[in-house]
Design a protein around this motif. Structure first.
Motif, PDB file in Angstrom:
ATOM      1  N   ILE A  30     -18.243  -5.159  -9.249  1.00 51.87           N
ATOM      2  CA  ILE A  30     -19.005  -6.181  -9.979  1.00 51.87           C
ATOM      3  C   ILE A  30     -18.659  -7.556  -9.418  1.00 51.87           C
ATOM      4  O   ILE A  30     -17.509  -7.980  -9.443  1.00 51.87           O
ATOM      5  CB  ILE A  30     -18.705  -6.111 -11.484  1.00 51.87           C
ATOM      6  CG1 ILE A  30     -19.061  -4.722 -12.027  1.00 51.87           C
ATOM      7  CG2 ILE A  30     -19.492  -7.197 -12.234  1.00 51.87           C
ATOM      8  CD1 ILE A  30     -18.719  -4.536 -13.502  1.00 51.87           C
ATOM      9  N   GLN A  31     -19.668  -8.233  -8.916  1.00 45.43           N
ATOM     10  CA  GLN A  31     -19.477  -9.517  -8.242  1.00 45.43           C
ATOM     11  C   GLN A  31     -20.100 -10.659  -9.035  1.00 45.43           C
ATOM     12  O   GLN A  31     -20.855 -10.440  -9.994  1.00 45.43           O
ATOM     13  CB  GLN A  31     -20.093  -9.459  -6.836  1.00 45.43           C
ATOM     14  CG  GLN A  31     -19.509  -8.376  -5.945  1.00 45.43           C
ATOM     15  CD  GLN A  31     -18.040  -8.593  -5.642  1.00 45.43           C
ATOM     16  OE1 GLN A  31     -17.624  -9.703  -5.313  1.00 45.43           O
ATOM     17  NE2 GLN A  31     -17.233  -7.535  -5.759  1.00 45.43           N
ATOM     18  N   ASP A  32     -19.813 -11.892  -8.619  1.00 44.82           N
ATOM     19  CA  ASP A  32     -20.403 -13.073  -9.247  1.00 44.82           C
ATOM     20  C   ASP A  32     -21.925 -12.944  -9.297  1.00 44.82           C
ATOM     21  O   ASP A  32     -22.550 -12.515  -8.320  1.00 44.82           O
ATOM     22  CB  ASP A  32     -20.051 -14.335  -8.461  1.00 44.82           C
ATOM     23  CG  ASP A  32     -18.579 -14.701  -8.544  1.00 44.82           C
ATOM     24  OD1 ASP A  32     -17.851 -14.048  -9.303  1.00 44.82           O
ATOM     25  OD2 ASP A  32     -18.165 -15.643  -7.835  1.00 44.82           O
ATOM     26  N   GLY A  33     -22.509 -13.335 -10.434  1.00 46.99           N
ATOM     27  CA  GLY A  33     -23.961 -13.343 -10.562  1.00 46.99           C
ATOM     28  C   GLY A  33     -24.568 -12.012 -10.961  1.00 46.99           C
ATOM     29  O   GLY A  33     -25.795 -11.907 -11.086  1.00 46.99           O
ATOM     30  N   ALA A  34     -23.751 -10.999 -11.196  1.00 42.03           N
ATOM     31  CA  ALA A  34     -24.274  -9.675 -11.546  1.00 42.03           C
ATOM     32  C   ALA A  34     -24.860  -9.680 -12.954  1.00 42.03           C
ATOM     33  O   ALA A  34     -24.488 -10.486 -13.813  1.00 42.03           O
ATOM     34  CB  ALA A  34     -23.179  -8.623 -11.440  1.00 42.03           C
ATOM     35  N   THR A  35     -25.792  -8.758 -13.190  1.00 39.22           N
ATOM     36  CA  THR A  35     -26.317  -8.506 -14.527  1.00 39.22           C
ATOM     37  C   THR A  35     -25.688  -7.217 -15.036  1.00 39.22           C
ATOM     38  O   THR A  35     -25.745  -6.190 -14.361  1.00 39.22           O
ATOM     39  CB  THR A  35     -27.847  -8.365 -14.511  1.00 39.22           C
ATOM     40  OG1 THR A  35     -28.431  -9.592 -14.073  1.00 39.22           O
ATOM     41  CG2 THR A  35     -28.382  -8.030 -15.900  1.00 39.22           C
ATOM     42  N   ILE A  36     -25.073  -7.295 -16.220  1.00 36.37           N
ATOM     43  CA  ILE A  36     -24.416  -6.104 -16.761  1.00 36.37           C
ATOM     44  C   ILE A  36     -24.895  -5.835 -18.180  1.00 36.37           C
ATOM     45  O   ILE A  36     -25.105  -6.755 -18.967  1.00 36.37           O
ATOM     46  CB  ILE A  36     -22.877  -6.234 -16.740  1.00 36.37           C
ATOM     47  CG1 ILE A  36     -22.401  -7.416 -17.585  1.00 36.37           C
ATOM     48  CG2 ILE A  36     -22.365  -6.371 -15.305  1.00 36.37           C
ATOM     49  CD1 ILE A  36     -20.890  -7.468 -17.759  1.00 36.37           C
ATOM     50  N   MET A  37     -25.088  -4.570 -18.478  1.00 34.29           N
ATOM     51  CA  MET A  37     -25.315  -4.127 -19.850  1.00 34.29           C
ATOM     52  C   MET A  37     -23.993  -3.611 -20.390  1.00 34.29           C
ATOM     53  O   MET A  37     -23.251  -2.930 -19.677  1.00 34.29           O
ATOM     54  CB  MET A  37     -26.360  -3.013 -19.908  1.00 34.29           C
ATOM     55  CG  MET A  37     -27.768  -3.463 -19.634  1.00 34.29           C
ATOM     56  SD  MET A  37     -28.955  -2.105 -19.815  1.00 34.29           S
ATOM     57  CE  MET A  37     -30.486  -2.992 -19.513  1.00 34.29           C
TER      58      MET A  37
END
Length: 238
Positions: A15-22
């Protein structure tokens, strides 16, 4: 057989900067709490988080808020989080609030490959601004686009080595639909068993939707504790 991580840091390393996570859960029930802690420790930032709510000040997604790791949150409930309220009112956090049923259906649709759907929820409110509307059977509906995410972090009670998941009662909540809507789904589970050990009728998420697993115990914190005194509870001294 799914990849089984040995540490929570390893589980969230992609998981990197700017990711979208649920992030699954309702309040503090069914949240992938150890994955969230590990994500807080990475320091990744500019995250877009899709979740029913944002935890409490010192637990769950509240940890990411306190670290200023969240740029935007899509949710249906502000909850008991004072940091959420403060950042939102100060314009430091982009917030998209949705009716809870609309949020759930946007996620379910995303996981099912349905790009959009019509719903009556929000008609005649500020939520309809900028959205297409149509009339069906004399009733107005708004067009809502589906939601997907780069990663889905979910919590299960039991999993087998092939990624089949079973949830415990109300901890199921948003977890099954989010598992289908993440391009990469990481499942935190209390118990991991061999193939064939789960009752097929109790498998709520098929392993085809799960990419990796990790085992972790839950603290099972209480979101809001209300205590009645003995007199109010009918237990006063005689």
């Amino acid at each position: 057989m799914k990849k089984i991580h040995s540490t929570f840091a390893e589980a969230v390393a992609a998981i990197q900067d700017g990711a979208t996570i649920m992030v699954g859960g309702f309040g503090l029930v069914g949240i992938p709490e150890n994955l969230i802690v590990a994500l807080a420790e990475t320091g990744v930032k500019e995250l877009t988080v899709i979740s029913n709510n944002c935890g409490v000040d010192d637990w769950g997604l509240g940890l990411l808020l306190a670290n200023r790791q969240i740029r935007k949150i899509v949710a249906s409930y502000v909850g008991e989080n004072k940091q959420f309220e403060r950042q939102a009112l100060a314009g430091e956090l982009e917030v998209e609030l949705l009716p809870q049923g609309t949020l759930a259906e946007k996620i379910r649709a995303g996981g099912a490959g349905i790009p959009a759907f019509y719903t009556p929820a929000g008609v005649g409110t500020p939520l309809e601004e900028g959205k297409e509307s149509r009339v069906f059977g004399g009733k107005t509906y708004l067009l809502e686009e589906a939601l997907t995410a780069d990663f889905a972090l979910i919590r299960a009670y039991e999993a087998d080595i092939y990624g089949n998941l079973s949830y415990n009662k109300t901890a199921r909540n948003f977890n099954p639909i989010m598992a289908t809507a993440g391009r990469v789904t990481i499942a935190e589970t209390e118990q991991l068993v061999e193939a064939g050990r789960l009752d097929a009728d109790r498998i709520h998420t098929p392993g085809v939707f799960v990419h990796s697993l990790i085992v972790g115990a839950q603290q099972k914190r209480v979101e809001k504790l209300t205590v009645a005194n003995q007199a109010e509870a009918g237990g006063g001294s005689r």
